[in-house]
Design an enzyme around this catalytic site. Structure first.
Site, mmCIF file in Angstrom:
data_model
loop_
_atom_site.group_PDB
_atom_site.id
_atom_site.type_symbol
_atom_site.label_atom_id
_atom_site.label_comp_id
_atom_site.label_asym_id
_atom_site.label_seq_id
_atom_site.Cartn_x
_atom_site.Cartn_y
_atom_site.Cartn_z
ATOM 1 N N ARG A 22 0.871 10.427 14.116
ATOM 2 C CA ARG A 22 0.103 10.063 12.918
ATOM 3 C C ARG A 22 0.032 11.185 11.877
ATOM 4 O O ARG A 22 -0.390 10.970 10.756
ATOM 5 C CB ARG A 22 -1.305 9.614 13.328
ATOM 6 C CG ARG A 22 -1.330 8.215 13.901
ATOM 7 C CD ARG A 22 -2.652 7.897 14.568
ATOM 8 N NE ARG A 22 -2.796 8.572 15.860
ATOM 9 C CZ ARG A 22 -3.897 8.566 16.606
ATOM 10 N NH1 ARG A 22 -4.974 7.931 16.179
ATOM 11 N NH2 ARG A 22 -3.933 9.184 17.766
ATOM 12 N N GLY A 79 -12.780 7.723 23.592
ATOM 13 C CA GLY A 79 -13.187 7.178 24.882
ATOM 14 C C GLY A 79 -14.705 7.193 24.977
ATOM 15 O O GLY A 79 -15.339 8.179 24.613
ATOM 16 N N TYR A 83 13.331 41.918 -3.873
ATOM 17 C CA TYR A 83 14.286 40.971 -3.296
ATOM 18 C C TYR A 83 15.527 40.926 -4.172
ATOM 19 O O TYR A 83 15.432 40.668 -5.379
ATOM 20 C CB TYR A 83 13.611 39.599 -3.231
ATOM 21 C CG TYR A 83 14.418 38.523 -2.569
ATOM 22 C CD1 TYR A 83 14.966 38.711 -1.294
ATOM 23 C CD2 TYR A 83 14.624 37.293 -3.194
ATOM 24 C CE1 TYR A 83 15.695 37.709 -0.688
ATOM 25 C CE2 TYR A 83 15.349 36.291 -2.583
ATOM 26 C CZ TYR A 83 15.891 36.497 -1.329
ATOM 27 O OH TYR A 83 16.607 35.509 -0.737
HETATM 28 C C1 UD1 Z 1 -8.232 11.314 24.256
HETATM 29 C C2 UD1 Z 1 -9.103 10.807 25.416
HETATM 30 C C3 UD1 Z 1 -10.359 10.154 24.859
HETATM 31 C C4 UD1 Z 1 -11.099 11.145 23.975
HETATM 32 C C5 UD1 Z 1 -10.172 11.717 22.902
HETATM 33 C C6 UD1 Z 1 -10.860 12.860 22.175
HETATM 34 C C7 UD1 Z 1 -7.553 10.192 27.207
HETATM 35 C C8 UD1 Z 1 -6.866 9.085 27.912
HETATM 36 N N1 UD1 Z 1 -8.354 9.853 26.215
HETATM 37 O O1 UD1 Z 1 -7.792 10.203 23.503
HETATM 38 O O2 UD1 Z 1 -11.201 9.731 25.923
HETATM 39 O O3 UD1 Z 1 -12.214 10.498 23.391
HETATM 40 O O4 UD1 Z 1 -8.972 12.255 23.463
HETATM 41 O O5 UD1 Z 1 -10.092 13.330 21.110
HETATM 42 O O6 UD1 Z 1 -7.366 11.335 27.568
HETATM 43 N N2 UD1 Z 1 -1.057 14.620 25.582
HETATM 44 C C9 UD1 Z 1 -0.010 15.159 26.283
HETATM 45 N N3 UD1 Z 1 0.826 14.331 26.961
HETATM 46 C C10 UD1 Z 1 0.681 12.983 26.959
HETATM 47 C C11 UD1 Z 1 -0.400 12.436 26.231
HETATM 48 C C12 UD1 Z 1 -1.250 13.280 25.558
HETATM 49 O O7 UD1 Z 1 0.176 16.373 26.312
HETATM 50 O O8 UD1 Z 1 1.486 12.314 27.600
HETATM 51 C C13 UD1 Z 1 -1.951 15.528 24.872
HETATM 52 C C14 UD1 Z 1 -1.910 15.357 23.370
HETATM 53 O O9 UD1 Z 1 -0.995 16.267 22.781
HETATM 54 C C15 UD1 Z 1 -3.346 15.683 22.965
HETATM 55 C C16 UD1 Z 1 -4.163 15.286 24.179
HETATM 56 O O10 UD1 Z 1 -3.277 15.213 25.257
HETATM 57 O O11 UD1 Z 1 -3.530 17.053 22.776
HETATM 58 C C17 UD1 Z 1 -4.916 13.972 23.977
HETATM 59 O O12 UD1 Z 1 -3.990 12.949 23.738
HETATM 60 P P1 UD1 Z 1 -4.225 11.882 22.592
HETATM 61 O O13 UD1 Z 1 -3.085 10.942 22.629
HETATM 62 O O14 UD1 Z 1 -4.525 12.561 21.327
HETATM 63 O O15 UD1 Z 1 -5.521 11.127 23.181
HETATM 64 P P2 UD1 Z 1 -6.615 10.312 22.383
HETATM 65 O O16 UD1 Z 1 -6.118 8.935 22.182
HETATM 66 O O17 UD1 Z 1 -7.062 11.081 21.220
HETATM 67 CA CA CA Z 2 -6.393 12.855 19.987
#
Ligand code: UD1
Ligand code: CA
Length: 429
Positions: A15, A144, A357
């Site tokens: 995004r 969440g 430069y």
């Molecule tokens: C997540 C939480 C949610 C919380 C929110 C807060 C989960 C399932 N949900 O949702 O409960 O309210 O953050 O901001 O955890 N990432 C990886 N590998 C992956 C997926 C994600 O490294 O396969 C990392 C992303 O880079 C990020 C973090 O994990 O830093 C969270 O992932 P993101 O997809 O942003 O989760 P949210 O939907 O924001």
């Molecule tokens: Ca997030």
């Protein structure tokens, strides 16, 4: 108790619509990931495992630049199968580790050190398997939700996609910052099933597992700002504004005078001495260090690890990049100094430019103590202006035509008039 941390940074950050991985997007000049590494380090983690994925080579390069050695490692999550799967990737790096493990998400950089401490305190004093951080939001959309049972115990976390309309009304949300017992964490992860809708392994599902066979704690933070997650460019701007305010407040608390703070930009890695005044619309960037009692701006820009001594004036419309200024030096108006090493008690006249430069390479300009550079001088680098030397207004000092100590040069290209002018010059000390 031993402590370690896992920082999730594998996501692309779709995004944000950027080719840079999300974790490396800077907030006040410092990649988001850097904020979490700092939290983990200051919390006393002996090992920090960053889980990278998208453009992991860039993430590795950044981590290397932090110079934390073997205590900071990066493991790869080849496919982004969810936060639970991401944490799992750190298992090998933390093999045989027994103690507490923090889990941070790299897109939540505003979490404060005090909150991290609070979280750990709850974990250790309540002897939980997992303590999570939550906050009550007026608009919990997208986060969440934390579901609690009859005696207010945490039961589970329900992600937006899986929440019923009743559950969507829950205003307590999961921030994405936890402390786990390492052993229990890696046991519990094995029990997490793929979310049927998103086909991902949610770390948050572990909360329900532990609430049934263990103990879950929650710390509710009162500061909703701390938990702002970065998902879009607009979020980046909002989070950066808050981070910037914290930086400015921090310097004011340390005795720096900032006129009209809302117009001033100061990067996270800049240092400023006491009693320095920062005038409006000044930008201090990229690890620059400013001494005590200086006057900066209005409309000054200092970047590229510049070093400014004590009692220095960097006035309006002056740019410094990779430049050192000695104590009591003045650059008051309309100048550009790049790759310059300037001594003490130097006066740089209005409109002085270092031509550093040549279209291919950057070159150094050296201006020694007590030199006086006349208005509108152009110094074509590499070049040296000697100690107590003087350049006349509008002089163009061409490359390698160094100005000897105490000499006076004038003209285009500049030629030496006298080497003895200093007998009459007030700067003769
Ligand atoms: C997540 C939480 C949610 C919380 C929110 C807060 C989960 C399932 N949900 O949702 O409960 O309210 O953050 O901001 O955890 N990432 C990886 N590998 C992956 C997926 C994600 O490294 O396969 C990392 C992303 O880079 C990020 C973090 O994990 O830093 C969270 O992932 P993101 O997809 O942003 O989760 P949210 O939907 O924001
Ligand atoms: Ca997030």
């Amino acid at each position: 108790m031993r402590k370690a941390a896992i920082i999730l940074a594998a996501g692309k950050g779709t995004r944000l619509r950027s080719i840079l991985p999300k974790a490396l997007h800077p907030i006040c000049g410092k990649p988001m990931l850097g904020y979490l590494v700092e939290r983990a380090r200051v919390a006393g983690c002996e090992k920090i495992v960053v889980v990278g994925g998208y453009k992991i080579e860039l993430v590795r390069e950044y981590l290397k630049s932090l110079g934390l050695g073997a205590s900071l490692v990066c493991v790869e999550q080849k496919e982004q199968l969810g936060s639970g799967h991401a944490v799992q990737q750190a298992a090998r790096a933390l093999k045989n580790f027994q103690g507490a493990v923090f889990v941070f998400y790299c897109d939540t950089p505003l979490i404060s050190q005090a909150t991290v401490k609070e979280l750990f305190k709850n974990y250790s004093s309540e002897k939980t398997d997992c303590t999570l951080l939550s906050v009550e939001l007026k608009q919990p959309f997208g986060y969440g939700r934390v579901q609690r049972g009859p005696s207010a115990e945490v039961v589970k976390i329900i992600e937006e996609n899986d929440a019923t309309s009743d559950e969507k009304n829950i205003r307590e949300i999961n921030v994405g910052c936890y402390v786990f017992s390492a052993v229990r964490l890696f046991e519990g992860l094995k029990k997490i099933k793929k979310n049927p809708q998103k086909k991902e392994y949610y770390l948050t599902d572990i909360v329900e597992i532990f609430s049934q066979s263990g103990k879950v704690g929650a710390v509710i933070t009162a500061d909703a700002k701390e938990v702002l997650g970065v998902n879009s460019q607009k979020d980046l701007a909002r989070v950066e504004e808050i981070a910037q305010k914290r930086i400015l407040d921090g310097w004011m608390d340390k005795g720096v005078r900032i006129r009209c703070p809302k117009t001033v930009t100061i990067d996270a890695d800049v240092r400023i001495g006491q009693d320095t005044t920062v005038m409006p619309h000044t930008v201090l960037e990229q690890g620059s260090v400013i001494g005590r009692g200086c006057k900066l701006g209005p409309f000054a820009r200092i970047r590229g690890n510049s070093r400014v001594g004590n009692h220095v004036v960097v006035g309006n419309f002056v740019e410094l990049v990779r430049t050192t200024l000695g104590d009591h030096t003045q650059v008051k108006h309309l100048s550009y100094l790049g790759d310059a090493s300037v001594g003490a008690y130097v006066n740089i006249g209005a409109g002085t430019i270092t031509a550093n430069y040549d279209g291919k390479n950057k070159h150094q300009t050296v201006i020694r103590d007590r030199a006086s550079v006349g208005s509108g001088t152009i110094l074509v680098a590499p070049v040296v202006v000697g100690r107590a030397a003087v350049t006349g207004a509008g002089a163009v000092v061409t490359r390698r035509n160094n100005v000897p100590d105490r000499a006076l040069v004038v003209g285009v290209p500049a030629r030496i008039i006298t080497k003895r002018h200093l007998k009459r010059h007030p700067r003769n000390l």
